[in-house]
Each structure stands twice: as C-alpha cells, then as structure tokens.
Design a protein around this motif. Structure first.
Motif, PDB file in Angstrom:
ATOM      1  N   VAL A 137       0.902  -1.106  -0.083  1.00 29.29           N
ATOM      2  CA  VAL A 137       0.054   0.025  -0.190  1.00 29.29           C
ATOM      3  C   VAL A 137       0.921   1.107  -0.083  1.00 29.29           C
ATOM      4  O   VAL A 137       1.806   1.164   0.601  1.00 29.29           O
ATOM      5  N   ARG A 138       0.801   2.128  -1.049  1.00 27.44           N
ATOM      6  CA  ARG A 138       1.378   3.447  -0.851  1.00 27.44           C
ATOM      7  C   ARG A 138       0.175   4.590  -0.657  1.00 27.44           C
ATOM      8  O   ARG A 138      -0.627   4.627  -1.015  1.00 27.44           O
ATOM      9  N   GLY A 139       0.696   5.600   0.363  1.00 24.38           N
ATOM     10  CA  GLY A 139      -0.218   6.657   0.714  1.00 24.38           C
ATOM     11  C   GLY A 139      -0.048   7.660  -0.645  1.00 24.38           C
ATOM     12  O   GLY A 139       0.782   7.530  -1.398  1.00 24.38           O
ATOM     13  N   ASP A 140      -0.901   8.733  -0.400  1.00 25.47           N
ATOM     14  CA  ASP A 140      -0.730   9.694  -1.264  1.00 25.47           C
ATOM     15  C   ASP A 140       0.686  10.405  -1.100  1.00 25.47           C
ATOM     16  O   ASP A 140       1.286  10.651  -0.158  1.00 25.47           O
ATOM     17  N   ALA A 141       0.703  11.178  -2.337  1.00 28.77           N
ATOM     18  CA  ALA A 141       2.086  12.237  -2.136  1.00 28.77           C
ATOM     19  C   ALA A 141       2.089  13.033  -1.098  1.00 28.77           C
ATOM     20  O   ALA A 141       1.062  13.442  -0.876  1.00 28.77           O
ATOM     21  N   PHE A 142       3.352  13.478  -0.979  1.00 28.53           N
ATOM     22  CA  PHE A 142       3.409  14.301   0.625  1.00 28.53           C
ATOM     23  C   PHE A 142       4.472  15.331   0.280  1.00 28.53           C
ATOM     24  O   PHE A 142       5.445  15.135  -0.374  1.00 28.53           O
ATOM     25  N   GLU A 143       4.485  16.412   1.079  1.00 24.62           N
ATOM     26  CA  GLU A 143       5.518  17.401   0.904  1.00 24.62           C
ATOM     27  C   GLU A 143       6.601  17.161   1.882  1.00 24.62           C
ATOM     28  O   GLU A 143       6.173  17.151   3.392  1.00 24.62           O
ATOM     29  N   ARG A 144       7.651  17.063   1.603  1.00 23.33           N
ATOM     30  CA  ARG A 144       8.667  17.104   2.676  1.00 23.33           C
ATOM     31  C   ARG A 144       8.835  18.258   3.488  1.00 23.33           C
ATOM     32  O   ARG A 144       8.514  19.427   3.017  1.00 23.33           O
ATOM     33  N   ALA A 145       9.531  18.203   4.612  1.00 23.62           N
ATOM     34  CA  ALA A 145       9.611  19.384   5.676  1.00 23.62           C
ATOM     35  C   ALA A 145      10.456  20.130   4.822  1.00 23.62           C
ATOM     36  O   ALA A 145      11.437  20.330   4.155  1.00 23.62           O
ATOM     37  N   ASP A 146      10.291  21.584   5.106  1.00 21.58           N
ATOM     38  CA  ASP A 146      11.114  22.672   4.650  1.00 21.58           C
ATOM     39  C   ASP A 146      12.539  22.881   4.863  1.00 21.58           C
ATOM     40  O   ASP A 146      12.932  22.747   6.159  1.00 21.58           O
ATOM     41  N   ALA A 147      13.383  22.868   3.949  1.00 20.55           N
ATOM     42  CA  ALA A 147      14.933  22.725   4.140  1.00 20.55           C
ATOM     43  C   ALA A 147      15.313  23.799   4.980  1.00 20.55           C
ATOM     44  O   ALA A 147      16.263  23.604   5.991  1.00 20.55           O
ATOM     45  N   ASP A 148      14.782  24.944   5.009  1.00 19.40           N
ATOM     46  CA  ASP A 148      15.331  25.888   5.968  1.00 19.40           C
ATOM     47  C   ASP A 148      15.048  25.698   7.192  1.00 19.40           C
ATOM     48  O   ASP A 148      15.728  25.965   8.087  1.00 19.40           O
ATOM     49  N   ILE A 149      13.714  25.143   7.466  1.00 21.83           N
ATOM     50  CA  ILE A 149      13.463  25.057   8.995  1.00 21.83           C
ATOM     51  C   ILE A 149      14.131  23.846   9.508  1.00 21.83           C
ATOM     52  O   ILE A 149      14.735  24.133  10.821  1.00 21.83           O
ATOM     53  N   LEU A 150      14.282  22.891   8.564  1.00 26.65           N
ATOM     54  CA  LEU A 150      15.304  21.876   9.101  1.00 26.65           C
ATOM     55  C   LEU A 150      16.835  22.275   9.610  1.00 26.65           C
ATOM     56  O   LEU A 150      17.475  21.757  10.571  1.00 26.65           O
ATOM     57  N   ARG A 151      17.267  23.120   8.691  1.00 28.21           N
ATOM     58  CA  ARG A 151      18.439  23.746   9.137  1.00 28.21           C
ATOM     59  C   ARG A 151      18.499  24.500  10.278  1.00 28.21           C
ATOM     60  O   ARG A 151      19.402  24.451  11.478  1.00 28.21           O
ATOM     61  N   ARG A 152      17.433  25.210  10.623  1.00 25.22           N
ATOM     62  CA  ARG A 152      17.368  26.131  12.068  1.00 25.22           C
ATOM     63  C   ARG A 152      17.265  25.092  13.031  1.00 25.22           C
ATOM     64  O   ARG A 152      17.647  25.128  14.213  1.00 25.22           O
ATOM     65  N   MET A 153      16.430  23.852  12.877  1.00 21.01           N
ATOM     66  CA  MET A 153      16.154  22.974  13.824  1.00 21.01           C
ATOM     67  C   MET A 153      17.478  22.399  14.308  1.00 21.01           C
ATOM     68  O   MET A 153      17.518  21.766  15.502  1.00 21.01           O
ATOM     69  N   ASP A 154      18.581  22.272  13.609  1.00 21.07           N
ATOM     70  CA  ASP A 154      19.809  21.654  13.931  1.00 21.07           C
ATOM     71  C   ASP A 154      20.394  21.762  15.345  1.00 21.07           C
ATOM     72  O   ASP A 154      20.904  21.065  15.758  1.00 21.07           O
TER      73      ASP A 154
END
Lengths: 268, 268, 268, 268, 268, 268
Positions: free
Chosen positions: A21-38
């Motif tokens: 089973v594969r779910g619907d397409a989804f958006e990955r988390a924002d790259a800039d936010i990920l960077r700040r989350m570091d």
C-alpha cells in the motif's frame, strides 16, 4: 528452505490484498526550517511543543543504538502489519520481501530523510539489517526511527547511520510476526502519530515528532530558549542561585537581554 | 505557551496543599564510614546486608548511565507524586517548577551527597536535565540515583556526575505525569526504602541502600571479605580448584590468615 | 550472618532432594563445524534455521554485556529452580553454593564451551560474578549466555569473557529467588530449548541455539549466503538497485556465479 | 514461627523511624455533595473532571472484586512503604502489624469512609483480609480502593464491602515486600494523587478520585449530563440517528429542554 | 469545560488530515458460511486454521466481558491512532467525536456485523460506552472485539451485546491517548491482521479471525472434527483410554464412521 | 493440514531426545494430613509456612477459573519445554500429542491428585481443553494448577473441576511455543518449586505449595490459628477493639483458652 536458485522472483507479496500500500504524495519538511532545527535538542523541541499545546510527541520505546546519535530530518513513513500466511508472510524470506513496502520505501528515500517505522515494538522483528541500511545510506538517508528491532547490529553500527530502535534480534523483517505493509501513510510509532513530512528531531534523549505545521513557531521559540540557557549556564557556573537564573525571572531576563545585546555588539 | 517574559515568578506550586513538603532535619552518614565504604562494591554490600538480615537493599530498575560509574555517599531524598492540575502541575514549566521540591532540594545539597529520587520508574518523567545536574555538581553533589528518567542526556554525560536512572526521555520533570512533592523524607526507590542519611553504594551492578545503623558493621565485615577474595583470586589464577578457595573453607581460611600475616609483615 | 570461620563446609545443599542433579553424558558439538560456523552471524544462522523449518532459535532477553561480543561454541547447560528453604536456599551464601550445580558445572567446563543458563530472566538473581567467570575463563570457557543477570559487572568486563545476560544486579546467585539445581540437562533459555552439545552462535544481535543435528546443513547453506551477500554489497556500493541484488534474482545469481568463478581463478 | 503465646505485644514496629506516621487532621467530604454524587457514574465524573482541566483522576490497576460494585465516599488514606528488616518488617506477623498504620487507620474509620491505599500494585502484598475488612465494615466503612491485593477473598466477598484491588494473594499485608507506614497523608494510588478528604467514586469502570475542591462544580455539571443522556437514550431507542442526539446538538439540546420542562410539569 | 450549549457542532475533527478515513467498499462474509460456523468453537477454528497453514489468528489480549459470551459474524473494522492536538484530539469530547470514524462506522453497521477495533490495548481508552453500544445493538450489531477498553461497563452489561475487551476504564474514547481515525481498513488487533469482511468467531476462549478465503474449507473440516469429538467424548465417558479415542486412531476412526452411520440411520 | 485419516499414529514425539521424560517414583501426600488440611485456607497455609521459614510458596500468576474454587490434594507434576521442530512440535497436533508427557501423565492420575503444570505463564499455550479435563475428572483428579492457559473454557467450566490458570486461549497445548516434555519431576510453577507429592492448597486467593515434609507441622499450627480466629471474629462482631483480639494478645489468648474450654465442655 529452497536453494537460492529455484526462486520465483515475480511472487507478489499477496493475492488477497493489493500490496504494498502506498499513501498519497506528500510534501517534505522545509529545508530552511530543518537547518534551523539543527541547533535544537529533542528535549527542547518536546518541551516547547508541550507549551504550544501538542503533548504527545516523544516516541516511547526506541533508544539510540549508539550514544551520541543525533538527527534532524523530514519523516518518511513505513508501516508493518501482523503477518498472516494467506495474505502475506516471510516464508520465502527475501524473495517475497523484495516486493514489499520495505523494499519499495527504500527506493523513494531522498537525501536527508528520516525513516520512521511502525512495528509495534515487536521483539521478534528485525526491521532492518546491514544490506537495507547500507542502501538507505547510499541514497542519502539521514536516520531511522523504528518502533521495533534491527539485526546485523555489528555491521549496521559501522555504517554510521543514526538509528533509534527497541533492540536487536537475529530475526529478519518478516521472519515471525510482522510483514511490511504500507508506506507514505500516517503511522503510530511508540504511541506518537507521525505524518509523512513531519519533522523528526532525535538525539540521546529519544526521538520527537514535530508536526510540520508547528515547526516554524517551534524553531523561533526554541532559538530564544537555547540562547538564554547559554546565559543561565554561564551564571550558574559563576555560582549564581539556581532559581534566580533557571528559568529566567523577570530580573534575570532583563539582565540576559542586556548581556545578549553586548554579545551581539561584540560579534559585529 | 506564554512567552518567557509574561511570567508570574511568585506562583506557589499549589494553593490546595502546602508545597514543597520538607521532612525533619536528619544526620548525614558518618564521613569516616563513607571513606571506608569506598573499597566495597555494591555486590558485596548487598550480600553482607543480606547476611545481616536486611534483605531488600538493591534498588530495582535504575542502571548506570555510563559504564564504570561508581559512587558512595550520604542519601539526600526527593519524592515525586502524581500530577493533578488542581494541586500542582507543570503547565507553566520551569516557572512553577522553581518553587517545587526539586529546586528546593538542590539548594540543600552538601559535598558528597547522593540524591535518591522516588519517581515510580516513570517513562514519561525526565527528573533531571543539564541545568539541574550542572547545579548539583557545582554544589558538590556526588551522584544521583533516580527511579525515573533523565533528559539532556548528551550534555549530562559530559558533566561527569555518576547517575543511575531508568532511561532517558525528552520530557522535563513535570511535563506529564509526576510533580516534585517532598524532600528530606523517607522514600521508596525501586522497591527499596531509603531514609535521609542512609549510605548509598552504587556501581555497574546498580545502587544499594545501606541503612545508616548497619553501615559500621557492614564495613568491618566487608573489608575482611574483600581481603580474602583477593587471596582467593590469586589462588584461582594459580590453578586452584574453585570450591577449595571460593568461598574459603576452614583449611583455606587458615592458609589465608597466614598469607595475610606475611603480606602485612612485608608491608611494614 | 555467621562470621567466615564458623562454617560447616560439608553442608549438602539439600536433604529433601538429591542435589545437584546431573544429566546424562552428552557429545560436544563437532570441532570442525564450530570452526566453519565462525564466519556465520547469529542473524544468518537464525534465518537459515527458519528456512530449514526450525523457527524458535533466538534466545529472547539476554543481550551482549559488551558491544562487539561474539562467540561460537558447544552448549554446556545449567538450570536454576525456585528457591525453597526446606529444599535448598542461599542463606549461608557461598558455603552452600559451593555444593550446588553452579560450582559443579564449572568443574566440567572444557575449552570452547559456551555455558547456557536457565534463570527465568530473574531480575533478582546475579548468576555469575567475578570469581566464577574468572574460573570459567581459566578453564577455557568461551562464553556465557544467561537468561538472568550477572554481578560484579565492572570486574567481569575486565575479564573479557563474552557474556549475554538480562542485566546486572548486586545480588549473588542464590540470594533471593532461585537456586542452582541441575546441569547437563535440556533447558529453556529465553523461550528456546537448548540441549547439551547444541551449537551456540551469539553476537550483537543476540544468541542463537543451533540444533546439533542441523549444524552441518546450516553451515553449508550459510557459507553460500555469506558469499553472495559480499557480491551484493559490492554491487549496491556501485549504485545498483536493491531489489536486483538483494536478494539475488536468477539474473543476478548467474552474474554472481561468474563473478565468484573469476574471484576464485584470481586467487589461485 | 513462635507459638501464639510467647509474644511480646509491646513491640513497636520500629526503633529506627517513629511509626506509624500520621498526617495532619483533615476535613471529610461534604455529606450533601456525597449524596448528590450518588447518581453519577465514575465515567461521567472522570469525563467532567477532564473537561474541568483535571486530567489524571482514574486509578489505574485496581478493578472491582465483584461485578456490580459501586461506592461514593470520603477518602481515608493509607500508605505502604518497602519493608526493611532494620526499620520494620512482618517477621512476627500480626504481633507487629497490630502496631502499624494498618491497624491504626482502621480505628479512625467513620461511617461512609472509603479507604484508599498506596501499595504500588504489589503482587506479593495482601493488604486486607477477612478480619480487617470485617472490622472496617463494623465501623461503617463504605468501600476500599487498594493499589495492591487482598487475601481471604472468599470470606471477604461474603462481607459485601465493595473493594477495588489488583488481585488476590495468600500473602498477608507485611509478609513479603511492603509494610504499612503512614495514614492521613497524600498518597499515590494507581498513578493518581489522592488527598485525605477527596471524594471517591468507584464502580465497574474503576475508581475515580474527585478533588474535594472540584466536587460541587462536578456534581452540578454531571447532573445535567445524566439528565440529557436519559433523553438521548430515549430518542436512540426510538430510532434516532446517533450524531443527532449523542451528544446533543444545539437543535436537540433545545428539544431536550422542552422535553424536560414537560417532564417536570407532569411530575408536579 | 464549556457548557453544553456553547458548542460548535460543525467542528471537523481535523484540518491537518482529512478525517475520518474510510477504506474501500468490501464484501461481507457469506451468510451461509456464517450459519455453519455457528457450531464451531473459537478453539476448533484456531486449531484448524493452524493446520491449514494460517498460524496467527487468535487475538491476544481481549477477553469476554461476560462469561458465556459467544458470537460469529462478519468483521467491520475501526482503527484508532495516537492523539495529537494539532490533528485531532478529544478536548471538546463528544462534540468532536461525533465527526470521527467512531460515529461514522456505527452508521454503517448491518445486522450480524462484528466490530473489530485496533486500539493498541490502551489502558487509557474506553473505546465504547453505553450510548454507542446501545446504538450498535439497535442497528443489529452482533458483537464487538476491541483491543482496548470499554466504559459504562455496568450499563453495557445490561445491553447484552457480547464484547471482548482488555478491561474497563472511566475514560471516554478520545479522552487521553488515542483518537478514532479510520474504518473499513485492514487493522491489527491483538497481534492479528483483520480485513473487513473476515469471519470473527469468539467465545470464552477469546476471538479468532478467520480469513474470508479460508472460511469454507475451515467449516467443512471443523464439522467433521466436532462430530468425532462427540463420539470420543461418549467413549471417554464410558471409560475408554484417552489415547485410543482422542484423537481418533485409524481403528477408532473406523469405529466412529460405523457409529455415525448408525446415528444417521436412526435419525432418518 | 492432512485429513484425519492419513495419520501415522506411531509417530514418536521425538527422535532427537527420548520423550516423554518420566521422573522417579514418588510418594503421594498422606491422606490423613490432606483431610486435616481441608479446613485450612491457602492464606493461612502460606502465612504459617512463612512463619516456619519457607517463604516462597504462593504460585504467582494462576487464578481460579471460577469464583469459589477450592482444592486440597497431592501434587502430580507436568513440565512443558519450548517447542523446537527438530525435537518435538505440534505440527500434527493431537497425533503427536498423544505420545507426549501430557497424555502420559493423565494415565497416572489417581483420585485426589492435583496436577501442577510448568508452562512459563505462556499466553499462547492452552495446556488443557475439554477432552483432557474430562478424562482427568473421570480418573478422579481433584484439581489443576497450571502456570499457563486453558482452552474450551465454556465446556471446561461445566465439568466442574477446579482450575487455576493464567487465562484462556483458543490455542491447543502444542500449537505454538511449548511442548509437553516431562512428568513426575520437580517443576517451577509461578516462581514456586513443586516436588511430586507435595501438598497443594488452592482457593480464591491462589494456589500454595506445601512441602510434604512441612505438612504435619503446618496442620497442627493452622488448626489452632483457625480456632482462635473464630473466637476473634466473634469478639469483633460484638464490638471489641481490633488490636485487642486480632491477633490475640496474652490477655485475649487466655480469654480464648477459657472460651474454648467452655465450648468443648458444651459439645460433650
């Protein structure tokens, strides 16, 4: 077990239910936010989310395979279901497994992804082994949080992919009680809901699922928190009284603001 | 969550029950006994106490955060209770916590103290984090035995304070199910009664609570035990039969007495 | 507790039941098979046995005391039973213990033996401590798999004997709930049947019991498996698609056969 | 065991710590509120308290000894602590127990009291048996909620006192791991804080601790709730759609108000 | 909590994820097979399925709420997921719940359906209470198997709907840790895969999920089994030796065939 | 699964290990002692044994299948071991089982025997079902204490044999994880050692194993205890103070002695 050559490589994992089973397409988390989350620890993320009204974010069960592990990334999800021989089972081991959600999700890994896996904390299921983690790493995968076990631990450790799991086992993924069922779907991992594209922050304290829609607010709040904790730490080292500086009181908050202004001036 | 500045720093933790509760003054364990206890392992202390008729001394649950941890000290006690929003809760996080038994007990730490904490083995409660352990260390605290979890594990490990706990979590102390309630009171930690001023001996085997009134007898008995075990170890390395030298038989006891006399003579 | 000298060293562990119980003589696992098993991981052994129709081989519970542990050997078995003061108890500690199955089995250790112990996963029983492991090592013992705990962990780690256990405790073997009862008998360890003379393969994934009668077939099957996995690993590192090379398809199997032939030619 | 006559009936339970501990005087719950609470189920009480911001009120673990049990009353509290032979133990069984908090609290029972007991869910502790429950009943005690076990279950059932417990055991209260320590103190029962004088509502769903200060608001809110549920039940029996009548929508709420007015008119 | 009138009855359970999730249309189990299954116990169904190669069919955890419960029916499925306040939570209790999968699935109940619920065995979630079970019964629902708890147990018992659950609790369905998420989807209940339209056979031994595609073969095999067990029971009552008649040997099988022929002849 | 007729009824349960294992002949408990034990509750037996220095006698886990169950008898023992397909497994179900220790021990049942079973509390093993309990009853068996589950619970209840077990399951005895291995051997049931011929006393509080060698002393001590408790019960009903009459003080003991003398005089 049949010998390695007499295999039917076109075995579909199930004739009873269309798998994987594969779910619907989804958006990955924002790259800039990920960077700040570091710069933000799992503990700070979890505490801030709690303050923001989201209380169930710390995945219960999985712990870091290696002390000092740390990862931030966008969640890719995989869901196991109980094995049932008429639907799907691991009797032919990898010759069936290769057509399952486990193999399928690995083909969708993008650099920076953190794979989060619902495996019910099973002590009998080694969800990943050396070969799969190796492939995950080659595709740029950043880390794995699995509410279940892994196998080939000695070799997996050498690969250096940060992994949070509930232990190790010699069993392979579909040897006993579970079967890889779906991916790109909402999952329940260690009592926490994880949607594809949520942000995962994991370190020695465990893994925290940050809802995608809360990530920006969290980052802003947490950056201030990490900053004043640096200041508090400094004052405590100098001998200050704990309750004066942790957390900041209105007085020490004002003192901190001045201190930070000075620091910023110095750095310019 | 409110921003860091609009806080009421005079929030008492509870209007329903006068908190924090503080027990009566107590006497810390004798310094000389603590010094002599330094050579005694948790295993030997536990076995000897059992021989002395005290059978429930090994704290069940908490394990050493770092392999090779070891501490001996006088017990300082802290007790959590289930959280209840009408009495005391962690909604305002540190702004309430600073008025609780957790902050209060830290202000009473004396050099060499071991903080022993009743937290019911909760997997949701991170009783201590970086800032609190840092402060505990600065005041000379020797170690922490907590029947619950800690947070900020990566930073806490760097501080080098030996800690026994039931795991790590991103949750802070009063985020979920428990609240710091009382200190300097008798507690139940991992199924063991600990009175303020008891002696704590903890190492890789776990933590043992030595009743203050039994400490001197234990030390004397255990020193002899550690001595003859050295002798037995020597003989076993030389190829002796296990049951001849472990434990000592009357014959090997006599042999040991002679050996020890020789050793003592040589050292003079 | 009586002092160390007023002991009755001839205490039989029990007047109610003739102890220790010793099972019939048994044959140790074949040395050549053990040697060939050296290259096989616990995970591969467990998966192959499952394919051969033996599904319950991975000992649940015990984990490696030290990361990176690894052992292959012939199983020597020891069985604890619940303690009952009228039959056998540890009140006199080692002075009774020395006449038990625990001391007895250690006298039968041969080089390469792996001691497998049924202790019901007890959290109160430290089945082995420094002195016993030391003696075990001196006799050439290769490793210990105990469905229970150990004590003296710091010293035991220094000895370097690979050990799989369910944790550490300050309790000695017969301090609380169990008593060493029998050896050279079939046992249940972590939900797995182990007969004396079975093959034990243990590593960071846990311990696997290989039935003696299945060991040869397993070795032959597993050697091929380890070989083609090397080839697959190579291809994956070169960027191949996972399901083409793991597991081998008929096509990649053929490719592998050619590659191996070339490798063999080069090595000659 | 000594025979029944050579006893020292003046044994204080402990020379190390003054036992039993008794907390401060407290006020029992208001009789009128208790009466109104009689119509409210544990489930409704728990849901309403949650809506009022008190989320941790359902005692985890203890279940009704008899199907159909039900009690409402003012909480009387009792706290066990781990047994330690140098402080307090049950070696002399009832001859020590009679001087403990367990005997003491029974002398303070008033008609309608519900005794709530902290016993850590111990499977080894039979906190109450036939004689104690018999005495409790004679003094007018209304029910017992014990986070532990009971003994003499067959006889206790005949007494008809409603009891919530975690099971039965042949062990008496201080036979093994716990000792009666304090009464009239705040306790932790099944993960819930209970203060002396709180209101206990228990039925087949389990026991709920209603904070004394929330009881009046709860009663008022819950009475309305029980009323409109009667109306909803009626409509559902008549074939209405669930989401139209459970819970009430603005429309069905209006309908209910009219219905209730009619009912009230009829009853006059 | 807001009063019952100031509610927004159009609250969608979530703006972040479209809820409730509904799976594809499915076919209910064949009525004739269900009828024939009526004579077959859960134990016989489970044993026969095991013999047919389907080994994981007995739902672990849920037990019959009432001794003597029994149901056979077509599975209707409901899945909970961990609660997360930004997606879906039970803060507004029933005013949100009425738009969830829990209310939705009840509107689809057809006579004879057995509702099977994935709730992770949560001790904090009372998946069904009086009103919901009442409605379920009114629509003709035959039974409920929930891997979680129920509430309003006293009233639910009176309704007489057979229920298998892991216990009772005062908590309502979305009070604490879970939220009703999806229906008509494959679920994992007590470690067993259940597809919509599978056959559920449940009695005092627990609940068994019979794969729809295996039901006919099972019925035929089991009817013979139930028949010869009647014969064996007769012979054992007459004093026969167990292993001669249970199970049937070739001899006793032949004897049984003759006996059955006679019985059939008599009945005509 | 093969049909019922193509069976090989001479399958030995194992070619690898000679099964079933039978222990040495043993003596059943004395009939007169058993008769006197009839008046003694499990709780009194357990307390008295503890006073006599035998502390581990209450079988943990199994509870009475029916409220009001009660049995006293001589222990007959049965031991399961983990299933391993190369040694012994339940693939052919009853056709193998009939040659196992389970069938064998049933052939040795004598009137009044209580069968005590070591099954590790397995939730997957239904050690006994309708047919076996029926046969057990027919041979005069008095009761069953099984540290595991049973199946066919509805029918078993009708048979009226008192049973203590850890639950019910649809699984048959060797369907999943365990296999009947030995009988007439010492076993570990619920953490308690049981030797063949020990006395079993079980009621609603659980099952207690009375060592054969302690039974006479216990009976004598317990009879006095039950007698004075009758007296105490009388006094408490009359309004006496608990600690004056429970347990007896020297004063109330004297009073009791007089009362008993009077009672005895009256009865003559």
């Amino acid at each position: 077990m049949h010998t390695d050559t007499d295999i039917d490589t076109d075995i579909s994992p199930s004739s009873v239910w269309p798998l994987p089973v594969r779910g619907d397409a989804f958006e990955r988390a924002d790259a800039d936010i990920l960077r700040r989350m570091d710069a933000i620890s799992a503990a700070t993320a979890c505490a801030k989310l709690n303050g923001m009204g989201v209380s169930r974010t710390a995945v219960q069960g999985p712990t870091a395979l290696e002390v000092g592990s740390r990862v931030v990334g966008s969640a890719l999800t995989l869901q196991f279901m109980p094995q049932r021989e008429d639907v799907a089972s691991g009797l032919g081991q990898e010759y069936v497994e290769r057509n399952t959600a486990l193999w399928a999700v690995l083909e969708t890994v993008q650099p920076g992804d953190v794979l989060v896996v619902q495996a019910y904390g099973s002590q009998f299921t080694g969800c990943f082994g050396d070969m799969l983690v190796r492939y995950f790493k080659r595709r740029g995968g950043a880390g794995i949080v699995v509410d279940g076990r892994i196998r080939d631990a000695a070799r997996v450790r050498e690969l250096g992919v940060p992994i949070w799991c509930t232990g190790t086992t010699p069993h392979y993924a579909s040897q006993t009680d579970l079967f890889p069922w779906a991916y790109d779907v909402p999952i329940a991992a260690g009592g926490v809901l994880c949607l594809p594209g949520d942000v995962v922050v994991a370190d020695d304290d465990g893994a925290v699922i940050v809802p995608a829609g809360k990530a920006l607010e969290l980052v802003e709040d947490a950056e201030d928190h990490e900053n004043w904790e640096d200041f508090s730490r400094l004052r405590l080292e100098e001998g200050a009284r704990l309750s004066d500086y942790y957390p900041l009181s209105p007085n020490s908050r004002a003192e901190y603001e001045r201190w930070r202004a000075e620091q910023n001036a110095l750095q310019r």
